[in-house]
Design a protein around this motif. Structure first.
Motif, PDB file in Angstrom:
ATOM      1  N   GLY A 146       0.822  -1.224   0.000  1.00  0.00           N
ATOM      2  CA  GLY A 146       0.000   0.000   0.000  1.00  0.00           C
ATOM      3  C   GLY A 146       0.848   1.264   0.000  1.00  0.00           C
ATOM      4  O   GLY A 146       0.558   2.221  -0.724  1.00  0.00           O
ATOM      5  N   LEU A 147       1.921   1.286   0.800  1.00  0.00           N
ATOM      6  CA  LEU A 147       2.819   2.451   0.788  1.00  0.00           C
ATOM      7  C   LEU A 147       3.535   2.587  -0.548  1.00  0.00           C
ATOM      8  O   LEU A 147       3.719   3.694  -1.054  1.00  0.00           O
ATOM      9  N   TRP A 148       3.944   1.451  -1.110  1.00  0.00           N
ATOM     10  CA  TRP A 148       4.576   1.495  -2.431  1.00  0.00           C
ATOM     11  C   TRP A 148       3.622   2.090  -3.466  1.00  0.00           C
ATOM     12  O   TRP A 148       4.014   2.948  -4.260  1.00  0.00           O
ATOM     13  N   ALA A 149       2.374   1.632  -3.477  1.00  0.00           N
ATOM     14  CA  ALA A 149       1.398   2.152  -4.443  1.00  0.00           C
ATOM     15  C   ALA A 149       1.126   3.635  -4.195  1.00  0.00           C
ATOM     16  O   ALA A 149       0.976   4.421  -5.139  1.00  0.00           O
ATOM     17  N   LEU A 150       1.077   4.044  -2.929  1.00  0.00           N
ATOM     18  CA  LEU A 150       0.846   5.449  -2.599  1.00  0.00           C
ATOM     19  C   LEU A 150       2.006   6.321  -3.089  1.00  0.00           C
ATOM     20  O   LEU A 150       1.791   7.345  -3.749  1.00  0.00           O
ATOM     21  N   ILE A 151       3.228   5.914  -2.807  1.00  0.00           N
ATOM     22  CA  ILE A 151       4.399   6.703  -3.221  1.00  0.00           C
ATOM     23  C   ILE A 151       4.530   6.721  -4.744  1.00  0.00           C
ATOM     24  O   ILE A 151       4.792   7.760  -5.343  1.00  0.00           O
ATOM     25  N   GLN A 152       4.317   5.581  -5.368  1.00  0.00           N
ATOM     26  CA  GLN A 152       4.420   5.543  -6.829  1.00  0.00           C
ATOM     27  C   GLN A 152       3.298   6.363  -7.459  1.00  0.00           C
ATOM     28  O   GLN A 152       3.510   7.004  -8.496  1.00  0.00           O
ATOM     29  N   GLY A 153       2.132   6.387  -6.860  1.00  0.00           N
ATOM     30  CA  GLY A 153       1.045   7.230  -7.362  1.00  0.00           C
ATOM     31  C   GLY A 153       1.381   8.706  -7.243  1.00  0.00           C
ATOM     32  O   GLY A 153       1.076   9.510  -8.139  1.00  0.00           O
ATOM     33  N   ILE A 154       2.010   9.092  -6.148  1.00  0.00           N
ATOM     34  CA  ILE A 154       2.425  10.487  -5.970  1.00  0.00           C
ATOM     35  C   ILE A 154       3.462  10.870  -7.031  1.00  0.00           C
ATOM     36  O   ILE A 154       3.381  11.941  -7.639  1.00  0.00           O
ATOM     37  N   ILE A 155       4.434   9.992  -7.260  1.00  0.00           N
ATOM     38  CA  ILE A 155       5.459  10.273  -8.269  1.00  0.00           C
ATOM     39  C   ILE A 155       4.831  10.357  -9.657  1.00  0.00           C
ATOM     40  O   ILE A 155       5.167  11.241 -10.450  1.00  0.00           O
ATOM     41  N   ALA A 156       3.904   9.452  -9.968  1.00  0.00           N
ATOM     42  CA  ALA A 156       3.255   9.464 -11.280  1.00  0.00           C
ATOM     43  C   ALA A 156       2.453  10.749 -11.476  1.00  0.00           C
ATOM     44  O   ALA A 156       2.466  11.349 -12.554  1.00  0.00           O
ATOM     45  N   ALA A 157       1.756  11.187 -10.437  1.00  0.00           N
ATOM     46  CA  ALA A 157       0.969  12.415 -10.554  1.00  0.00           C
ATOM     47  C   ALA A 157       1.862  13.648 -10.651  1.00  0.00           C
ATOM     48  O   ALA A 157       1.569  14.576 -11.401  1.00  0.00           O
ATOM     49  N   ALA A 169      -4.604   5.976  -7.743  1.00  0.00           N
ATOM     50  CA  ALA A 169      -3.783   5.131  -6.860  1.00  0.00           C
ATOM     51  C   ALA A 169      -3.634   5.762  -5.482  1.00  0.00           C
ATOM     52  O   ALA A 169      -3.701   5.066  -4.466  1.00  0.00           O
ATOM     53  N   ILE A 170      -3.459   7.073  -5.430  1.00  0.00           N
ATOM     54  CA  ILE A 170      -3.325   7.760  -4.139  1.00  0.00           C
ATOM     55  C   ILE A 170      -4.602   7.609  -3.324  1.00  0.00           C
ATOM     56  O   ILE A 170      -4.569   7.276  -2.126  1.00  0.00           O
TER      57      ILE A 170
END
Length: 194
Positions: A146-157, A169-170
Motif C-alpha cells: 500500500g505504501l509502495w502504491a501510494l508513493i508511486q502514485g504520488i510520483i506518477a501524478a 492510486a493515491i
C-alpha cells in the motif's frame, strides 16, 4: 662587551663571499603607434532591417519555438493504480476472513467487543493459528504494498506520467486501510454470538 677567544685548536675560517648576482638582460618593447581615426563628414543613412530568410522551411520550427516533447509513458501511474486496487481487494477479503474467525471467540458487551486468546479451547487455538498468520500477512504485506502504491502514485501524478491513474492510486491506497478496518469490524459484529 667581552669577546670570546677562539678555541685553541681551531683553524681560521675563510671569508664568505656572496654569490654573483644574476643580471637579467634588458628587453626593449616595440613602440606602438596609435591609429588615427578620422570622423566622416556625414553619417550614412540608416537602412531598414531585412530578414535573411523569406520563410521557415517546412518541417522545422520557427525561431524560439521548441520541438514538441514526446508524450510521457503512463505506465507508472497505471502500475500504481493496479497495485493499490489489488491491496484494497486483498485487504477487504482478509478482513472478512479474520473478522469471521475472531467473531465466534469474541465476547460482546454493551460498549463493543473483546476477545482473549488465553480463554480459547485447544480447537479454537488450532483454528486461530492460520488466522494469526493471515492477520500478519494482511498487516505487513498490505502496509508495504500500500505504501509502495501510494508513493508511486504520488510520483506518477507529480511527473505527469499517468497523472489520472496516479491520483486514483493515491485515493485507493489511502482509503484501503480505512475500508478494511470497517469491513473487519462489520465481520466481527456479524459473527459474534449474541
Amino acid at each position: 662587551m667581552t669577546s670570546v677567544p677562539p678555541p685553541e685548536n681551531s683553524q681560521p675560517v675563510p671569508p664568505v663571499t656572496p654569490p654573483p648576482s644574476y643580471q637579467q638582460p634588458a628587453y626593449q618593447q616595440p613602440a606602438y603607434q596609435q591609429p588615427v581615426y578620422q570622423q566622416p563628414g556625414a553619417y550614412p543613412a540608416a537602412q531598414a532591417y531585412v530578414q535573411p530568410y523569406a520563410g521557415v522551411p517546412a518541417g522545422y520550427p520557427g525561431y524560439g519555438a521548441g520541438y514538441a516533447a514526446a508524450p510521457k509513458s503512463k505506465v507508472l501511474g497505471v502500475v500504481a493504480m493496479y497495485g493499490a486496487i489489488v491491496v484494497l481487494v486483498l485487504s477487504v477479503i482478509a478482513s472478512i476472513v479474520v473478522g469471521n474467525s475472531v467473531g465466534p471467540i469474541a465476547d460482546r458487551s454493551s460498549t463493543g467487543f473483546s476477545y482473549s486468546t488465553s480463554t480459547m479451547t485447544a480447537e479454537q487455538a488450532a483454528a486461530f493459528g492460520g488466522t494469526a498468520l493471515l492477520i500478519l500477512a494482511q498487516l505487513a504485506g498490505g502496509t508495504v504494498i500500500g505504501l509502495w502504491a501510494l508513493i508511486q502514485g504520488i510520483i506518477a501524478a507529480a511527473t505527469k506520467r499517468g497523472r489520472a491513474y496516479g491520483v486514483i492510486a493515491i485515493v485507493v491506497a489511502a482509503a484501503a486501510p480505512i475500508i478494511s478496518f470497517i469491513v473487519y469490524i462489520a465481520a466481527i459484529a456479524a459473527s459474534t454470538p449474541a
